[in-house]
Design a protein around this motif. Structure first.
Motif, mmCIF file in Angstrom:
data_model
loop_
_atom_site.group_PDB
_atom_site.id
_atom_site.type_symbol
_atom_site.label_atom_id
_atom_site.label_comp_id
_atom_site.label_asym_id
_atom_site.label_seq_id
_atom_site.Cartn_x
_atom_site.Cartn_y
_atom_site.Cartn_z
ATOM 1 N N GLU A 184 -6.904 1.745 6.474
ATOM 2 C CA GLU A 184 -8.158 2.764 6.961
ATOM 3 C C GLU A 184 -7.228 4.016 7.396
ATOM 4 O O GLU A 184 -7.765 5.077 7.354
ATOM 5 C CB GLU A 184 -9.061 2.012 7.953
ATOM 6 C CG GLU A 184 -9.909 0.958 7.328
ATOM 7 C CD GLU A 184 -10.546 1.609 6.169
ATOM 8 O OE1 GLU A 184 -11.131 2.875 6.361
ATOM 9 O OE2 GLU A 184 -10.663 0.910 5.127
ATOM 10 N N SER A 217 -6.273 -4.231 4.347
ATOM 11 C CA SER A 217 -6.943 -3.042 4.538
ATOM 12 C C SER A 217 -5.948 -1.952 5.310
ATOM 13 O O SER A 217 -5.273 -2.423 6.148
ATOM 14 C CB SER A 217 -7.907 -3.435 5.851
ATOM 15 O OG SER A 217 -8.804 -2.229 6.273
ATOM 16 N N LYS A 243 -6.125 3.711 2.120
ATOM 17 C CA LYS A 243 -7.228 3.189 1.473
ATOM 18 C C LYS A 243 -6.764 2.638 0.026
ATOM 19 O O LYS A 243 -7.522 2.458 -0.783
ATOM 20 C CB LYS A 243 -8.322 4.183 1.407
ATOM 21 C CG LYS A 243 -9.054 4.475 2.572
ATOM 22 C CD LYS A 243 -10.448 5.164 2.289
ATOM 23 C CE LYS A 243 -10.882 5.546 3.761
ATOM 24 N NZ LYS A 243 -11.354 4.365 4.517
ATOM 25 N N SER A 290 0.844 -1.144 0.015
ATOM 26 C CA SER A 290 -0.080 -0.146 0.005
ATOM 27 C C SER A 290 0.924 1.147 -0.025
ATOM 28 O O SER A 290 1.892 1.373 0.717
ATOM 29 C CB SER A 290 -0.855 -0.071 1.253
ATOM 30 O OG SER A 290 -1.478 1.186 1.456
#
Lengths: 114, 113
Positions: B69, B67, B53, B49
């Protein structure tokens, strides 16, 4: 495809002797090369990196590595091995074309014999 | 010093369970990665990532999801655990730039029974 190879699964060396852990890479263009060390049940710790400039780079704990573009190698070295150097060593490569991805070798287990 | 913390050092789960592995870094790094480490195979990238998000598949994403967040937290999810997912899982973080080293957590050794 980008990749890095560590041809030796296991290296044994006597305490006080010089050690070498081998790494070769295949990356188009100019690679960025790294060595990490892993002690049992721990994550990897950064030792040193080659980005550009002097082919001999020095890192933590007395380790150094030599970048050889013609042989596409980046071998890790230490003049005098210590028992405490016994660990798993990983070579890694990245490149501008890989985004932020790093490609790791399969690791070399170094044992320094007292 | 950068600290990357993985919530569990050892975890034992059963096949079919949904498993969550958590990773938190304290240096405001943009990039976070999940690898699995298996003997003879080195480190293989599962997901990564570059921002909150945002996620990208690595080399072996099948059976996993992630995930992100919050910037400091990157979670790996095994949707339905299987025995071939028994492995050491390593989380890393880093600043932007492929010439900067990654910072590793201590790993989670996951066993699926």
């Amino acid at each position: 495809a980008q990749s890095v190879a560590q041809p030796e699964d296991q290296v044994n060396v006597a305490e006080g002797n010089p050690l070498t852990v081998k790494c070769t890479y295949s990356v188009s263009g100019n690679p960025y090369l790294f060595w990490y060390v892993q002690y049992p049940n721990r994550g990897l710790q950064f030792l040193l990196k080659y980005i550009t400039g002097d082919n001999l780079v020095k890192g933590s704990y007395g380790f150094e590595a030599e970048f050889n573009k013609s042989q596409t190698s980046f071998h890790l070295k230490k003049p005098s091995a210590l028992v405490s150097d016994s660990a798993l060593y990983f070579c890694a490569v990245s490149h501008s074309n890989t985004g932020n991805q790093f490609y790791f070798g399969t690791g070399t287990s170094l044992t320094v014999i007292p | 010093d950068v600290k990357v913390t993985q919530s569990s050092r050892y975890l034992v789960k059963r096949t079919g369970e949904k498993v969550f592995l958590e990773c938190v870094q304290d240096m405001d790094h943009e990039n976070m990665f999940w690898y699995r480490q298996d003997p003879g195979l080195g480190l293989r990238l599962i997901y990564f990532s570059y921002d909150v998000k945002m996620k990208e598949k690595g080399d072996i994403p099948e059976g996993y999801s992630v995930s992100r967040e919050k910037k400091e937290r990157f979670s790996l999810i095994l949707e339905s655990a299987s025995t071939n997912q028994t492995s050491m899982y390593l989380c890393t973080s880093g600043t932007g730039g492929f010439y900067q080293p990654q910072h590793f957590g201590d790993g989670t050794r996951l066993s699926i029974l």
